[in-house]
Design an enzyme around this catalytic site. Structure first.
Site, PDB file in Angstrom:
ATOM      1  N   HIS A  46       0.823  -1.206   0.000  1.00 54.79           N
ATOM      2  CA  HIS A  46       0.000   0.000   0.000  1.00 54.79           C
ATOM      3  C   HIS A  46       0.863   1.266   0.000  1.00 54.79           C
ATOM      4  O   HIS A  46       0.991   1.955   1.010  1.00 54.79           O
ATOM      5  CB  HIS A  46      -0.951  -0.011   1.199  1.00 54.79           C
ATOM      6  CG  HIS A  46      -2.111  -0.939   0.990  1.00 54.79           C
ATOM      7  ND1 HIS A  46      -2.800  -1.518   2.023  1.00 54.79           N
ATOM      8  CD2 HIS A  46      -2.696  -1.391  -0.130  1.00 54.79           C
ATOM      9  CE1 HIS A  46      -3.766  -2.280   1.537  1.00 54.79           C
ATOM     10  NE2 HIS A  46      -3.710  -2.221   0.232  1.00 54.79           N
ATOM     11  N   HIS A  79      -0.301  -8.696   0.897  1.00 58.70           N
ATOM     12  CA  HIS A  79      -1.367  -8.799   1.906  1.00 58.70           C
ATOM     13  C   HIS A  79      -2.067 -10.140   1.917  1.00 58.70           C
ATOM     14  O   HIS A  79      -2.861 -10.419   2.811  1.00 58.70           O
ATOM     15  CB  HIS A  79      -2.398  -7.693   1.674  1.00 58.70           C
ATOM     16  CG  HIS A  79      -1.798  -6.335   1.707  1.00 58.70           C
ATOM     17  ND1 HIS A  79      -1.598  -5.580   0.582  1.00 58.70           N
ATOM     18  CD2 HIS A  79      -1.309  -5.605   2.732  1.00 58.70           C
ATOM     19  CE1 HIS A  79      -1.020  -4.430   0.918  1.00 58.70           C
ATOM     20  NE2 HIS A  79      -0.831  -4.432   2.205  1.00 58.70           N
ATOM     21  N   CYS A 101       3.237 -12.035   2.270  1.00 58.03           N
ATOM     22  CA  CYS A 101       4.260 -12.032   3.326  1.00 58.03           C
ATOM     23  C   CYS A 101       4.146 -13.330   4.136  1.00 58.03           C
ATOM     24  O   CYS A 101       3.033 -13.722   4.532  1.00 58.03           O
ATOM     25  CB  CYS A 101       4.060 -10.834   4.255  1.00 58.03           C
ATOM     26  SG  CYS A 101       5.210 -10.853   5.649  1.00 58.03           S
ATOM     27  N   HIS A 129      -9.806  -4.338   4.864  1.00 63.46           N
ATOM     28  CA  HIS A 129      -8.388  -4.414   4.485  1.00 63.46           C
ATOM     29  C   HIS A 129      -8.124  -5.700   3.707  1.00 63.46           C
ATOM     30  O   HIS A 129      -8.663  -6.760   4.026  1.00 63.46           O
ATOM     31  CB  HIS A 129      -7.509  -4.364   5.751  1.00 63.46           C
ATOM     32  CG  HIS A 129      -6.054  -4.162   5.446  1.00 63.46           C
ATOM     33  ND1 HIS A 129      -5.217  -5.201   5.121  1.00 63.46           N
ATOM     34  CD2 HIS A 129      -5.300  -3.037   5.389  1.00 63.46           C
ATOM     35  CE1 HIS A 129      -3.999  -4.713   4.886  1.00 63.46           C
ATOM     36  NE2 HIS A 129      -4.025  -3.403   5.050  1.00 63.46           N
ATOM     37  N   GLU A 131      -5.730  -7.739   3.658  1.00 61.20           N
ATOM     38  CA  GLU A 131      -5.236  -8.875   4.444  1.00 61.20           C
ATOM     39  C   GLU A 131      -6.386  -9.602   5.134  1.00 61.20           C
ATOM     40  O   GLU A 131      -6.459 -10.838   5.130  1.00 61.20           O
ATOM     41  CB  GLU A 131      -4.217  -8.387   5.490  1.00 61.20           C
ATOM     42  CG  GLU A 131      -3.704  -9.541   6.358  1.00 61.20           C
ATOM     43  CD  GLU A 131      -2.796  -9.064   7.495  1.00 61.20           C
ATOM     44  OE1 GLU A 131      -2.038  -8.096   7.314  1.00 61.20           O
ATOM     45  OE2 GLU A 131      -2.860  -9.692   8.573  1.00 61.20           O
ATOM     46  N   CYS A 199       2.905  -8.285  13.588  1.00 59.72           N
ATOM     47  CA  CYS A 199       4.241  -8.692  13.145  1.00 59.72           C
ATOM     48  C   CYS A 199       5.339  -7.849  13.797  1.00 59.72           C
ATOM     49  O   CYS A 199       5.076  -6.780  14.343  1.00 59.72           O
ATOM     50  CB  CYS A 199       4.326  -8.633  11.628  1.00 59.72           C
ATOM     51  SG  CYS A 199       4.583  -6.960  11.031  1.00 59.72           S
ATOM     52  N   SER A 227      -2.615   2.626   4.050  1.00 56.04           N
ATOM     53  CA  SER A 227      -1.625   1.777   4.716  1.00 56.04           C
ATOM     54  C   SER A 227      -1.998   1.637   6.185  1.00 56.04           C
ATOM     55  O   SER A 227      -1.884   2.591   6.960  1.00 56.04           O
ATOM     56  CB  SER A 227      -0.226   2.388   4.574  1.00 56.04           C
ATOM     57  OG  SER A 227       0.646   1.808   5.518  1.00 56.04           O
ATOM     58  N   SER A 228      -2.432   0.440   6.563  1.00 53.17           N
ATOM     59  CA  SER A 228      -2.883   0.213   7.938  1.00 53.17           C
ATOM     60  C   SER A 228      -1.779   0.535   8.937  1.00 53.17           C
ATOM     61  O   SER A 228      -1.996   1.246   9.917  1.00 53.17           O
ATOM     62  CB  SER A 228      -3.329  -1.243   8.100  1.00 53.17           C
ATOM     63  OG  SER A 228      -3.572  -1.541   9.435  1.00 53.17           O
ATOM     64  N   ASN A 229      -0.569   0.042   8.678  1.00 55.00           N
ATOM     65  CA  ASN A 229       0.467   0.223   9.699  1.00 55.00           C
ATOM     66  C   ASN A 229       0.883   1.686   9.828  1.00 55.00           C
ATOM     67  O   ASN A 229       1.219   2.148  10.909  1.00 55.00           O
ATOM     68  CB  ASN A 229       1.641  -0.732   9.447  1.00 55.00           C
ATOM     69  CG  ASN A 229       2.540  -0.250   8.359  1.00 55.00           C
ATOM     70  OD1 ASN A 229       3.432   0.538   8.612  1.00 55.00           O
ATOM     71  ND2 ASN A 229       2.306  -0.701   7.135  1.00 55.00           N
TER      72      ASN A 229
HETATM   73  S1  SF4 Z   1       4.077  -5.274   7.875  1.00 57.00           S
HETATM   74 FE1  SF4 Z   1       4.608  -7.260   8.773  1.00 57.00          FE
HETATM   75  S2  SF4 Z   1       3.095  -8.708   7.954  1.00 57.00           S
HETATM   76 FE2  SF4 Z   1       3.017  -6.860   6.668  1.00 57.00          FE
HETATM   77  S3  SF4 Z   1       4.421  -7.283   4.999  1.00 57.00           S
HETATM   78 FE3  SF4 Z   1       5.623  -6.252   6.585  1.00 57.00          FE
HETATM   79  S4  SF4 Z   1       6.521  -7.943   7.800  1.00 57.00           S
HETATM   80 FE4  SF4 Z   1       4.846  -8.794   6.591  1.00 57.00          FE
END
Ligand code: SF4
Length: 330
Positions: A46, A79, A101, A129, A131, A199, A227-229
């Site tokens: 993303h 994802h 991943c 999402h 994923e 993760c 982008s969730s993270n």
């Molecule tokens: S954020 Fe974590 S789960 Fe997502 S792609 Fe990166 S390492 Fe893999």
């Protein structure tokens, strides 16, 4: 307006995780060694900058498999995908390279195992999402997606003694802890992974933001709005009482965010290339502004490329190009 910035603090770690690096490498290597064109289902990761760069190199991005001609090569994004998509690709005779991943695959395998053992599965994550859509597809009749502790109240399962939980990999560590506690209070027999499925990269980037939040007046998080993270990094900073803004790149910085600011924090989501961090720091810097990196942990995770890529290269009498050399390109 005269800049009052005296110091820029960079979060470490920030930016690309091992899963994103692998996914980008998969597309780049596929363009190099496979019969063109190479299709990619959904955004490989993303981030618009990454997608645009790969598009210019020859990747064709599609939303669904019906946009891919029969027999063509298609890459599945980091994802993950539901089994229905995999089956559709097989039926259509598509040549598949799976860039999911490995840490997302781990969650799929947990879902499959719990479903086989006839558990009701609570998947903590965001319904829309990619994923979560992929994981849900492993056992749609058994999985309940919830996003918050408040959702636990409304949850109903057929057998409260046979229930398991899983989590999306890119959630807020703190929010997820609250949801799991609410689940444990309602379902004392609930089982789950030894900690949760968030993760290492998500956890480390959030830990770095927590460390930075105390020391800066405002935090800029570089990442895409889907982008969730990256969104979680903004939330983590705000929860710690520090203003934070999500930006695609340096052009999104609003001058009023920096009024009276002495220290600016900068971080980047796991799918954000470092070049966007460098440009942001350059845009903030003036003569005399110090730049300091604040590291909470070193990362040395690296995932191997999918075997099917090697197989495709062999069929064309090619060897896989060096990943280290490719890494310089985005
Ligand atoms: S954020 Fe974590 S789960 Fe997502 S792609 Fe990166 S390492 Fe893999």
């Amino acid at each position: 307006m005269t800049s009052t910035i005296a110091e820029i603090l960079l979060a470490g770690p920030r930016g690309f995780c091992a899963g994103v690096e692998r996914a980008i490498d998969v597309v780049e290597v596929a363009i190099e060694v496979c019969e063109p064109p190479v299709y990619v289902r959904k955004e490989i990761v993303h981030n618009q900058h990454v997608v645009e760069t790969l598009r210019q190199k020859g990747a064709i991005f599609v939303d669904e498999l019906d946009e891919v001609p029969d027999g063509a090569t298609v890459v599945f994004s980091a994802h993950g995908i539901s089994p229905a998509v995999r089956e559709d690709a097989r039926r259509r005779g598509l040549r598949v390279i799976d860039a999911t991943c490995p840490l997302v695959t781990k969650v799929h395998l947990e879902a499959i195992r719990y479903a086989r053992e006839r558990y009701s599965i609570v998947l903590i994550g965001h319904q829309d999402h990619d994923e979560v859509i992929g994981t849900l597809g492993e056992a749609p009749e058994r999985i309940h997606v919830i996003a918050s502790a408040a959702d636990v109240d409304k949850l109903e399962v057929p057998d409260p003694s046979k229930i398991a939980y899983l989590t999306q990999t890119t959630l807020s560590v703190d929010d997820t802890r609250d949801v799991i506690e609410a689940l444990r209070a309602k379902y004392p027999k609930i089982v789950g992974p030894s900690r949760d499925d968030i993760c290492y990269a998500t956890q480390n980037r959030q830990a770095a933001v927590k460390r930075l939040a105390d020391d800066v007046d405002v935090l800029l998080v570089i990442g895409s709005s889907n982008s969730s993270n990256a969104i979680r990094l903004v939330e983590v900073s705000r929860s710690a009482g520090t203003r934070a803004h999500l930006i695609n790149d340096a052009r999104d910085i609003h001058p009023e965010w920096l009024e009276g600011v002495r220290r600016v924090g900068v971080t980047a989501g796991a799918s954000t290339p470092e070049v966007l961090v460098t440009e942001t720091v350059a845009a903030l810097s003036r003569a005399g502004v110090a730049v300091r990196e604040v590291h909470v942990v070193e990362e040395d995770v690296r995932f191997a490329l999918p075997q099917e890529l090697e197989q495709m290269a062999r069929e064309r009498g090619r060897t896989l190009p060096s990943r280290t050399a490719m890494r310089q390109s985005i």
